[in-house]
Write a protein that holds these residues in place. Structure first.
Motif, PDB file in Angstrom:
ATOM      1  N   CYS A 307      -6.837   9.157   0.036  1.00  0.00           N
ATOM      2  CA  CYS A 307      -7.753   8.588   1.022  1.00  0.00           C
ATOM      3  C   CYS A 307      -8.680   9.700   1.518  1.00  0.00           C
ATOM      4  O   CYS A 307      -8.336  10.426   2.447  1.00  0.00           O
ATOM      5  N   LYS A 308      -9.837   9.853   0.883  1.00  0.00           N
ATOM      6  CA  LYS A 308     -10.741  10.964   1.234  1.00  0.00           C
ATOM      7  C   LYS A 308     -11.505  10.611   2.510  1.00  0.00           C
ATOM      8  O   LYS A 308     -12.492   9.873   2.479  1.00  0.00           O
ATOM      9  N   THR A 309     -11.017  11.122   3.604  1.00  0.00           N
ATOM     10  CA  THR A 309     -11.606  10.816   4.910  1.00  0.00           C
ATOM     11  C   THR A 309     -11.228  11.915   5.898  1.00  0.00           C
ATOM     12  O   THR A 309     -10.298  12.686   5.660  1.00  0.00           O
ATOM     13  N   LYS A 310     -11.951  11.960   7.007  1.00  0.00           N
ATOM     14  CA  LYS A 310     -11.599  12.881   8.095  1.00  0.00           C
ATOM     15  C   LYS A 310     -10.912  12.138   9.239  1.00  0.00           C
ATOM     16  O   LYS A 310     -10.506  12.758  10.214  1.00  0.00           O
ATOM     17  N   PHE A 316      -2.965   9.386   8.513  1.00  0.00           N
ATOM     18  CA  PHE A 316      -1.559   9.195   8.874  1.00  0.00           C
ATOM     19  C   PHE A 316      -0.922   8.078   8.047  1.00  0.00           C
ATOM     20  O   PHE A 316       0.245   8.168   7.668  1.00  0.00           O
ATOM     21  N   LEU A 317      -1.678   7.020   7.745  1.00  0.00           N
ATOM     22  CA  LEU A 317      -1.131   5.961   6.896  1.00  0.00           C
ATOM     23  C   LEU A 317      -0.801   6.503   5.501  1.00  0.00           C
ATOM     24  O   LEU A 317       0.250   6.182   4.922  1.00  0.00           O
ATOM     25  N   ALA A 318      -1.699   7.331   4.973  1.00  0.00           N
ATOM     26  CA  ALA A 318      -1.433   7.963   3.673  1.00  0.00           C
ATOM     27  C   ALA A 318      -0.212   8.867   3.766  1.00  0.00           C
ATOM     28  O   ALA A 318       0.622   8.920   2.841  1.00  0.00           O
ATOM     29  N   LEU A 319      -0.076   9.563   4.906  1.00  0.00           N
ATOM     30  CA  LEU A 319       1.073  10.447   5.121  1.00  0.00           C
ATOM     31  C   LEU A 319       2.380   9.659   5.156  1.00  0.00           C
ATOM     32  O   LEU A 319       3.383  10.067   4.565  1.00  0.00           O
ATOM     33  N   PHE A 320       2.372   8.515   5.841  1.00  0.00           N
ATOM     34  CA  PHE A 320       3.596   7.703   5.932  1.00  0.00           C
ATOM     35  C   PHE A 320       4.061   7.295   4.531  1.00  0.00           C
ATOM     36  O   PHE A 320       5.255   7.336   4.227  1.00  0.00           O
ATOM     37  N   LEU A 321       3.103   6.903   3.683  1.00  0.00           N
ATOM     38  CA  LEU A 321       3.457   6.500   2.317  1.00  0.00           C
ATOM     39  C   LEU A 321       4.058   7.670   1.548  1.00  0.00           C
ATOM     40  O   LEU A 321       4.977   7.491   0.749  1.00  0.00           O
ATOM     41  N   ARG A 322       3.549   8.863   1.794  1.00  0.00           N
ATOM     42  CA  ARG A 322       4.081  10.031   1.082  1.00  0.00           C
ATOM     43  C   ARG A 322       5.477  10.403   1.594  1.00  0.00           C
ATOM     44  O   ARG A 322       6.366  10.760   0.824  1.00  0.00           O
ATOM     45  N   SER A 343     -15.616   1.197   5.099  1.00  0.00           N
ATOM     46  CA  SER A 343     -15.846   2.421   4.326  1.00  0.00           C
ATOM     47  C   SER A 343     -14.927   2.447   3.108  1.00  0.00           C
ATOM     48  O   SER A 343     -13.922   1.733   3.047  1.00  0.00           O
ATOM     49  N   THR A 344     -15.250   3.299   2.160  1.00  0.00           N
ATOM     50  CA  THR A 344     -14.431   3.429   0.947  1.00  0.00           C
ATOM     51  C   THR A 344     -13.005   3.829   1.297  1.00  0.00           C
ATOM     52  O   THR A 344     -12.041   3.324   0.710  1.00  0.00           O
ATOM     53  N   ALA A 345     -12.862   4.755   2.271  1.00  0.00           N
ATOM     54  CA  ALA A 345     -11.529   5.232   2.661  1.00  0.00           C
ATOM     55  C   ALA A 345     -10.710   4.119   3.308  1.00  0.00           C
ATOM     56  O   ALA A 345      -9.513   3.974   3.033  1.00  0.00           O
ATOM     57  N   HIS A 346     -11.347   3.319   4.178  1.00  0.00           N
ATOM     58  CA  HIS A 346     -10.648   2.200   4.820  1.00  0.00           C
ATOM     59  C   HIS A 346     -10.098   1.235   3.766  1.00  0.00           C
ATOM     60  O   HIS A 346      -8.933   0.824   3.810  1.00  0.00           O
ATOM     61  N   LYS A 347     -10.967   0.876   2.830  1.00  0.00           N
ATOM     62  CA  LYS A 347     -10.556  -0.085   1.804  1.00  0.00           C
ATOM     63  C   LYS A 347      -9.479   0.511   0.899  1.00  0.00           C
ATOM     64  O   LYS A 347      -8.546  -0.180   0.479  1.00  0.00           O
ATOM     65  N   ALA A 348      -9.597   1.812   0.615  1.00  0.00           N
ATOM     66  CA  ALA A 348      -8.647   2.470  -0.303  1.00  0.00           C
ATOM     67  C   ALA A 348      -7.230   2.468   0.265  1.00  0.00           C
ATOM     68  O   ALA A 348      -6.270   2.168  -0.456  1.00  0.00           O
ATOM     69  N   ILE A 349      -7.094   2.783   1.545  1.00  0.00           N
ATOM     70  CA  ILE A 349      -5.739   2.854   2.115  1.00  0.00           C
ATOM     71  C   ILE A 349      -5.139   1.459   2.252  1.00  0.00           C
ATOM     72  O   ILE A 349      -3.946   1.253   2.012  1.00  0.00           O
ATOM     73  N   ARG A 350      -5.986   0.460   2.610  1.00  0.00           N
ATOM     74  CA  ARG A 350      -5.466  -0.909   2.697  1.00  0.00           C
ATOM     75  C   ARG A 350      -5.047  -1.409   1.313  1.00  0.00           C
ATOM     76  O   ARG A 350      -4.003  -2.054   1.161  1.00  0.00           O
TER      77      ARG A 350
END
Length: 499
Positions: A307-310, A316-322, A343-350
């Protein structure tokens, strides 16, 4: 929230620190935390002794007999709040400075423990015996007042109120999650005796404390009457990370006061490369900070790949998955923007959560839940890490009330959806026939995917329009003429009286 008499007692206590020369709010909070811990240590020791006596189990008080403090050996009873609070000011001060404070600093024998790590550099800063005497008397009054209030997490509420006095409170997202929301999330997830539980942004460890309380209340036999499970509960179950050392001290003491001997609470930037945890936890409970943006340089590259985002809420959602092991579950609070952001990052994590794991529920909460400190609309996401998909139908619930008014006062009300949310979540088989016009309903994965993985409840909820039948124009005009006749008659009667 702290209100009324208790609020005025805490304000008076704060005033004692302020007029005594401790003007840094963080210093005040730290010193109050130590003193609350010393008080609670005495109280919890008595409670554990009573519980052990009732259950016929052996229990050795930490204050029993001779206690080693540095190079001295002292009578442990002197270190109890209920004993030294009756000492004259001078003796109380020397007892606190020379015995009680060194005792709590070295309370945990394991020098590598979180408690020893964050208490090691703790300093007792109350400057005079008279000031300490006033503080102890004021705290006794505060606890007496607190004892009259039922079903309230007094310690958590007091911390929340103290944090509200910090000028920096909220800048780093340090808003305490309301106690009843934490408890709802824990009840939804139903922690098990073998869970390894983590909160990567733990603050005062509210989620970990609530998980421990749930296990004590619902799985007491399984956890505390099994040697292996009890050791796991005391030493390996609870993990919390934070970047604020004050919060870590509070969290470590909070967990120990609640009967967890050795929680793993550590200073760590969870989103950076210094967090190596992967496939480790079976349950994550969290309300991560929504503090805006971070620099790419300090964010773990693993997270940026997903999830390429700031934005911290997405990272944190990406972190939880890891951090979750396969089969691990997560309940976390996210701002509404995460649900529908384009945004691309929003859609990617969902997409990652829905397509490659199993999204189970989206619980939309009203915007007043975090007032008076923040008015942001939030939701709870519940998902399980599978690594191979599994999402079929996602359960949505539109929470309209949480038992408190949704204004800044947050006064108790009778409207409360929380018991209904818990009951429906654990009986989702019965939800299949619910219509989209109801408070909860299922939405199939295919429909969500077709909407760019939008998880906003308003995207799927249908409003039921009930046709309203109005009287005809002729009927309305006839009613108006009748009213006019009555008015004319009343005016004529009034005119007669004035003649």
């Amino acid at each position: 929230m702290v209100t009324g008499e208790l609020k005025s007692k805490i304000d008076s206590l704060w005033e004692i620190f302020w007029t005594g020369g401790l003007t840094n709010p963080l210093d005040v909070i730290e010193q109050m935390t130590y003193l609350m811990f010393i008080h609670d240590l005495d109280e919890s020791d008595n409670t554990h002794a009573k519980e052990a006596a009732m259950l016929g189990l052996p229990y050795k008080s930490i204050f029993a007999g001779e206690v080693q403090v540095g190079e001295r050996t002292v009578d442990g009873v002197q270190l109890k709040w209920s004993v030294f609070h009756d000492f004259p000011a001078g003796k109380m001060y020397s007892t606190m400075q020379e015995m009680v404070f060194p005792f709590i600093k070295n309370l945990h024998g394991d020098k590598d423990s979180a408690y020893a790590k964050y208490m090691g550099d703790a300093i007792f800063k109350v400057p005079t015996p008279l000031m300490l005497d006033k503080i102890v008397t004021a705290m006794d009054g505060m606890y007496e007042q607190a004892a009259q209030l039922s079903n309230i997490d007094i310690r958590g509420d007091i911390y929340e109120y103290l944090l509200s006095k910090l000028a920096t409170a909220g800048v780093n997202g340090q808003f305490r999650t309301p106690r009843h929301i934490i408890r709802m999330m824990v009840d939804l997830m139903q922690p098990r005796a073998d869970d390894v539980i983590c909160d990567p942004a733990c603050g005062t460890a509210g989620f970990l404390v609530a998980a421990g309380e749930y296990l004590r209340e619902n799985r007491k036999q399984e956890v505390f009457f099994d040697r292996k499970n009890k050791d796991h509960y005391m030493n390996h179950m609870f993990h919390g990370f934070d970047m604020d050392r004050t919060m870590l001290r509070i969290g470590a003491m909070n967990m120990m006061t609640h009967g967890v001997d050795n929680p793993f609470i550590e200073y760590r930037d969870s989103l950076s490369d210094q967090n190596p945890d992967k496939d480790k936890y079976s349950l994550i409970l969290a309300n991560p900070p929504f503090k805006g943006s971070l620099d790419y340089d300090i964010v773990s590259t693993d997270l940026l790949k997903l999830c390429k985002t700031k934005k911290t809420e997405l990272l944190f959602l990406a972190l939880f998955l890891r951090m979750l092991k396969v089969g691990g579950r997560c309940a976390c609070i996210v701002p509404d923007g995460v649900l529908f952001g384009s945004s691309t990052a929003h859609k990617a994590i969902r997409r990652e959560i829905i397509e490659n794991n199993r999204l189970e529920a989206v619980i939309s909460m009203p915007s007043g839940v975090f007032k008076p400190y923040a008015g942001v609309s939030t939701a709870i996401l519940i998902f399980t890490k599978t690594g191979h998909g599994g999402t079929d139908n996602v359960w949505f619930y539109d929470m309209k009330a949480d038992g408190f008014s949704l204004d800044d006062k947050r006064s108790p009300t009778t409207e409360n959806d929380i018991p209904d949310i818990i009951a429906r979540f654990h009986n989702r088989e019965a939800e299949a026939t619910r219509e989209r016009t109801e408070q909860s309903f299922f939405v199939p994965k295919e429909e969500i995917a077709g909407n760019d993985y939008d998880l906003s409840i308003n995207k799927y909820k249908k409003t039921e329009y009930v046709p309203v039948e109005y009287p005809s124009t002729q009927e309305i005009m006839a009613q108006l003429r009748d009213l006019q006749k009555k008015i004319d008659a009343e005016m004529d009667a009034l005119e007669e009286l004035l003649k």
